[in-house]
Each structure stands twice: as structure tokens, then as C-alpha cells.
Design a protein around this motif. Structure first.
Motif, PDB file in Angstrom:
ATOM      1  N   ALA A 108       0.846  -1.195   0.000  1.00 17.74           N
ATOM      2  CA  ALA A 108       0.000   0.000   0.000  1.00 17.74           C
ATOM      3  C   ALA A 108       0.878   1.239   0.000  1.00 17.74           C
ATOM      4  O   ALA A 108       1.835   1.328   0.784  1.00 17.74           O
ATOM      5  N   ALA A 109       0.545   2.182  -0.875  1.00  9.31           N
ATOM      6  CA  ALA A 109       1.288   3.437  -0.974  1.00  9.31           C
ATOM      7  C   ALA A 109       0.347   4.594  -0.637  1.00  9.31           C
ATOM      8  O   ALA A 109      -0.771   4.641  -1.124  1.00  9.31           O
ATOM      9  N   GLY A 110       0.843   5.524   0.148  1.00 14.26           N
ATOM     10  CA  GLY A 110       0.032   6.677   0.550  1.00 14.26           C
ATOM     11  C   GLY A 110      -0.105   7.697  -0.566  1.00 14.26           C
ATOM     12  O   GLY A 110       0.218   8.873  -0.382  1.00 14.26           O
ATOM     13  N   LYS A 111      -0.558   7.231  -1.705  1.00 15.18           N
ATOM     14  CA  LYS A 111      -0.738   8.079  -2.883  1.00 15.18           C
ATOM     15  C   LYS A 111      -2.059   7.708  -3.533  1.00 15.18           C
ATOM     16  O   LYS A 111      -2.537   6.588  -3.383  1.00 15.18           O
ATOM     17  N   SER A 166       4.986   2.137  -9.415  1.00 17.25           N
ATOM     18  CA  SER A 166       5.668   0.878  -9.699  1.00 17.25           C
ATOM     19  C   SER A 166       6.959   0.689  -8.922  1.00 17.25           C
ATOM     20  O   SER A 166       7.553  -0.388  -8.970  1.00 17.25           O
ATOM     21  N   ARG A 167       7.422   1.693  -8.233  1.00 15.67           N
ATOM     22  CA  ARG A 167       8.677   1.576  -7.479  1.00 15.67           C
ATOM     23  C   ARG A 167       8.398   1.112  -6.055  1.00 15.67           C
ATOM     24  O   ARG A 167       7.590   1.711  -5.347  1.00 15.67           O
ATOM     25  N   ALA A 168       9.089   0.090  -5.645  1.00 13.08           N
ATOM     26  CA  ALA A 168       8.875  -0.467  -4.317  1.00 13.08           C
ATOM     27  C   ALA A 168       9.142   0.566  -3.222  1.00 13.08           C
ATOM     28  O   ALA A 168       8.482   0.550  -2.177  1.00 13.08           O
ATOM     29  N   GLN A 169      10.084   1.465  -3.480  1.00 12.44           N
ATOM     30  CA  GLN A 169      10.449   2.457  -2.462  1.00 12.44           C
ATOM     31  C   GLN A 169       9.300   3.393  -2.110  1.00 12.44           C
ATOM     32  O   GLN A 169       9.318   4.058  -1.072  1.00 12.44           O
ATOM     33  N   GLU A 170       8.307   3.474  -2.966  1.00 11.32           N
ATOM     34  CA  GLU A 170       7.202   4.400  -2.738  1.00 11.32           C
ATOM     35  C   GLU A 170       6.062   3.790  -1.937  1.00 11.32           C
ATOM     36  O   GLU A 170       5.071   4.453  -1.643  1.00 11.32           O
ATOM     37  N   TYR A 171       6.210   2.500  -1.585  1.00  8.88           N
ATOM     38  CA  TYR A 171       5.177   1.831  -0.812  1.00  8.88           C
ATOM     39  C   TYR A 171       5.488   1.884   0.676  1.00  8.88           C
ATOM     40  O   TYR A 171       6.636   1.739   1.090  1.00  8.88           O
ATOM     41  N   ASP A 172       4.450   2.083   1.454  1.00  6.67           N
ATOM     42  CA  ASP A 172       4.612   2.290   2.886  1.00  6.67           C
ATOM     43  C   ASP A 172       4.368   1.030   3.709  1.00  6.67           C
ATOM     44  O   ASP A 172       4.929   0.881   4.806  1.00  6.67           O
ATOM     45  N   TYR A 173       3.498   0.172   3.234  1.00  5.08           N
ATOM     46  CA  TYR A 173       3.118  -1.013   3.999  1.00  5.08           C
ATOM     47  C   TYR A 173       3.151  -2.235   3.073  1.00  5.08           C
ATOM     48  O   TYR A 173       2.816  -2.133   1.894  1.00  5.08           O
ATOM     49  N   TRP A 174       3.513  -3.368   3.672  1.00  3.09           N
ATOM     50  CA  TRP A 174       3.671  -4.603   2.905  1.00  3.09           C
ATOM     51  C   TRP A 174       2.953  -5.757   3.573  1.00  3.09           C
ATOM     52  O   TRP A 174       2.878  -5.832   4.808  1.00  3.09           O
ATOM     53  N   GLY A 175       2.435  -6.663   2.728  1.00  2.71           N
ATOM     54  CA  GLY A 175       1.873  -7.896   3.237  1.00  2.71           C
ATOM     55  C   GLY A 175       2.982  -8.880   3.597  1.00  2.71           C
ATOM     56  O   GLY A 175       4.168  -8.615   3.379  1.00  2.71           O
ATOM     57  N   GLN A 176       2.567 -10.028   4.123  1.00  6.08           N
ATOM     58  CA  GLN A 176       3.535 -11.014   4.620  1.00  6.08           C
ATOM     59  C   GLN A 176       4.129 -11.874   3.515  1.00  6.08           C
ATOM     60  O   GLN A 176       5.110 -12.584   3.753  1.00  6.08           O
ATOM     61  N   GLY A 177       3.563 -11.817   2.331  1.00  4.03           N
ATOM     62  CA  GLY A 177       4.050 -12.621   1.224  1.00  4.03           C
ATOM     63  C   GLY A 177       3.341 -13.966   1.145  1.00  4.03           C
ATOM     64  O   GLY A 177       2.967 -14.540   2.178  1.00  4.03           O
ATOM     65  N   THR A 178       3.148 -14.436  -0.074  1.00  6.15           N
ATOM     66  CA  THR A 178       2.526 -15.739  -0.273  1.00  6.15           C
ATOM     67  C   THR A 178       3.211 -16.429  -1.454  1.00  6.15           C
ATOM     68  O   THR A 178       3.512 -15.800  -2.465  1.00  6.15           O
ATOM     69  N   GLN A 179       3.446 -17.723  -1.304  1.00  2.00           N
ATOM     70  CA  GLN A 179       4.179 -18.467  -2.320  1.00  2.00           C
ATOM     71  C   GLN A 179       3.255 -18.868  -3.462  1.00  2.00           C
ATOM     72  O   GLN A 179       2.165 -19.399  -3.242  1.00  2.00           O
TER      73      GLN A 179
END
Length: 124
Positions: free
Chosen positions: A98-101, A106-119
Motif C-alpha cells: 500500500a502506498a500513501g498516494k 511501480s517503485r517499491a520504495q514508494e510503498y509504505d506497507y507490505w503484506g507477509q508474502g505468499t508463495q
């Protein structure tokens, strides 16, 4: 604070389909742009897809364009990634973010929150 909880994923044969879901907490989901990224073993995390706050704009990596669809349901605070025609090279851990925009990014650096990941594993 926004928490992202992912579900879906698993093992599928090449040509098959999977849908990933990412449920978020908080009342401000509709103000966030959302994205999906993936990371294969030994590789850097890469952008997959993004959607703006109103679902009026989406953007995809060339590698998934025409096969994957990102969507969101602001009433359910959830973003989805529908993956069709899966290929073995789609095998990776997938992350929602999730990005506060208001617009998709498309740049990962612009995202503020991340999920735990799923395979996601695609067998040939």
C-alpha cells in the motif's frame, strides 16, 4: 498504521490460474494506491501491477500484461491479483503493498506497507 494480510497462492500447473487476495485494516484503504510485487529465489523483488485508489487506472509489468489483472474492492478493503495462463517463470513469493498516494506507482520504495508474502509455484 495499515496491516495487510494476504491469502491465496499455492501450487498450480502451467496454464492454470490463481487469485491472490490482500485484505487491509484501517478506514483509509480507499485513499491508498495498491500494488503487487514478487520475488523469485536469488532475484530482486520486482514490480507486477498497481492500481490507483479509484480503480480508474492500472499498470502492469510487461511480463504479466494480458495475463494478470489487478482489482480492488474498497467496500471490502481488499485488493486482488487474478493470475491466468501461469508460467513456471511466474514462480515467486508475491507481496501486496500500500502506498500513501492516490495514483498507482511501480517503485517499491514508494510503498509504505507490505503484506507477509505468499508463495506461488507453477509447475511445468
Amino acid at each position: 498504521q495499515v496491516q495487510l494480510v494476504q491469502s491465496g497462492g499455492g501450487l498450480v500447473q502451467a496454464g492454470g490460474s490463481l487469485r491472490l487476495s490482500c485484505a487491509t485494516s484501517g478506514r483509509t484503504f480507499s485513499s491508498y494506491a495498491m500494488g503487487w510485487f514478487r520475488q523469485a529465489p536469488g532475484k530482486e523483488r520486482e514490480f507486477v501491477a498497481t492500481i490507483d485508489w479509484s480503480s480508474s487506472s492500472t499498470y502492469y509489468a510487461d511480463s504479466v500484461k494480458g495475463r494478470f489483472t489487478i482489482s480492488r474492492d474498497n467496500a471490502k478493503n481488499t485488493v486482488y491479483l487474478q493470475m491466468n495462463s501461469l508460467k513456471p517463470e511466474d514462480t515467486a513469493v508475491y507481496y501486496c503493498a500500500a502506498a500513501g498516494k492516490s495514483y498507482g506507482v511501480s517503485r517499491a520504495q514508494e510503498y509504505d506497507y507490505w503484506g507477509q508474502g505468499t508463495q506461488v509455484t507453477v509447475s511445468s
